[in-house]
Design an enzyme around this catalytic site. Sequence first.
Site, short mmCIF file in Angstrom:
data_model
loop_
_atom_site.label_atom_id
_atom_site.label_comp_id
_atom_site.label_asym_id
_atom_site.label_seq_id
_atom_site.Cartn_x
_atom_site.Cartn_y
_atom_site.Cartn_z
N PRO A 9 -23.29 111.02 61.44
CG PRO A 9 -22.52 113.18 61.70
CD PRO A 9 -22.97 112.01 62.48
CG ASN A 10 -21.44 112.88 56.23
OD1 ASN A 10 -22.16 113.24 55.31
ND2 ASN A 10 -20.94 113.73 57.10
NE ARG A 17 -17.74 110.17 54.88
CZ ARG A 17 -17.67 110.16 56.20
NH1 ARG A 17 -18.21 109.17 56.89
NH2 ARG A 17 -17.07 111.13 56.84
CE1 TYR A 22 -14.19 107.31 57.43
CE2 TYR A 22 -14.54 108.60 55.43
CZ TYR A 22 -14.24 108.54 56.78
OH TYR A 22 -13.99 109.69 57.49
CG ASN A 73 -18.27 105.65 63.48
OD1 ASN A 73 -17.90 106.79 63.75
ND2 ASN A 73 -17.78 104.96 62.46
CB ALA A 76 -18.07 114.93 61.73
CG HIS A 79 -13.52 114.87 65.31
ND1 HIS A 79 -12.65 113.92 65.83
CD2 HIS A 79 -13.95 114.37 64.12
CE1 HIS A 79 -12.55 112.91 64.96
NE2 HIS A 79 -13.33 113.15 63.92
CG ASP A 86 -22.47 117.09 78.55
OD1 ASP A 86 -21.32 116.73 78.87
OD2 ASP A 86 -22.85 118.28 78.56
CD GLU A 97 -14.46 107.51 70.44
OE1 GLU A 97 -14.15 107.57 71.66
OE2 GLU A 97 -14.03 108.31 69.59
CG HIS A 99 -13.48 106.42 65.21
ND1 HIS A 99 -14.39 107.41 64.91
CD2 HIS A 99 -13.20 106.55 66.52
CE1 HIS A 99 -14.63 108.12 66.00
NE2 HIS A 99 -13.92 107.62 67.00
CB ILE A 100 -14.50 102.92 59.39
CG1 ILE A 100 -15.91 102.43 59.75
CG2 ILE A 100 -13.95 102.23 58.15
CD1 ILE A 100 -17.00 102.88 58.78
CB SER A 101 -10.49 106.08 59.11
OG SER A 101 -11.04 107.12 59.92
NE ARG A 106 -9.11 110.25 57.86
CZ ARG A 106 -10.43 110.32 57.68
NH1 ARG A 106 -11.25 109.63 58.47
NH2 ARG A 106 -10.93 111.08 56.72
NE ARG A 110 -10.68 113.40 59.24
CZ ARG A 110 -11.92 113.60 58.77
NH1 ARG A 110 -12.97 113.23 59.48
NH2 ARG A 110 -12.11 114.16 57.60
C1 DQA Z 1 -15.03 108.23 61.39
C2 DQA Z 1 -13.85 109.20 61.52
C3 DQA Z 1 -14.35 110.63 61.68
O1 DQA Z 1 -13.25 111.51 61.78
C4 DQA Z 1 -15.17 111.03 60.46
O2 DQA Z 1 -15.70 112.33 60.66
C5 DQA Z 1 -16.23 110.05 60.14
C6 DQA Z 1 -15.97 108.63 60.27
C7 DQA Z 1 -14.57 106.79 61.11
O3 DQA Z 1 -15.37 105.88 61.27
O4 DQA Z 1 -13.41 106.57 60.71
O5 DQA Z 1 -17.31 110.42 59.64
O6 DQA Z 1 -15.74 108.22 62.63
#
Ligand code: DQA
Length: 145
Positions: A9-10, A17, A22, A73, A76, A79, A86, A97, A99-101, A106, A110
């Site tokens: 999501p997002n 964003r 990001y 990725n 959210a 978390h 599962d 897995e 993550h960009i950040s 943070r 997270r």
């Molecule tokens: C994220 C980090 C997550 O905490 C956050 O909810 C995201 C992006 C990242 O790519 O850094 O939506 O997965």
Amino acid sequence: MLVLVLNGPNLSRLGTREPEVYGLTSHDDLVASCEQWGRDLDLDVEVRQTDDEAELVRWIHEAADSATPVVLNPAAFTHYSYALRDACAQLRAGLVEVHISNPAAREAFRHTSVISAVATGTIAGFGVDSYRLALSSIAAGPLSD
Ligand code: DQA
């Protein structure tokens, strides 16, 4: 070899964003980069994004059934989604897995990933280059002793 790159999501909002977190790369740019990195690594990369937990779970089932490696990725969902965890536990061909950040640097919520324990490994904090590193690790193949 087919690799699924799945974004939660997002992440469709990349570029606008929270650019200070990001970066300025859009999701379309990320797709193009992943496809190019795939060609460089001799991987057939398919990138998908959804805001829908159920859709993401279904895509993971598809990857489990076809023994397709996954770069995920979970955004959210990382978390708190036990449903996604599962589903990921059923994967048979590797899960990276990404993550960009760097979530560990943070907010406290997270710092927990419910996905990491069922992933082959995690790459975080390198901007969109996290995806290139993840695809490289899949191209390099399974770890040997
Ligand atoms: C994220 C980090 C997550 O905490 C956050 O909810 C995201 C992006 C990242 O790519 O850094 O939506 O997965």
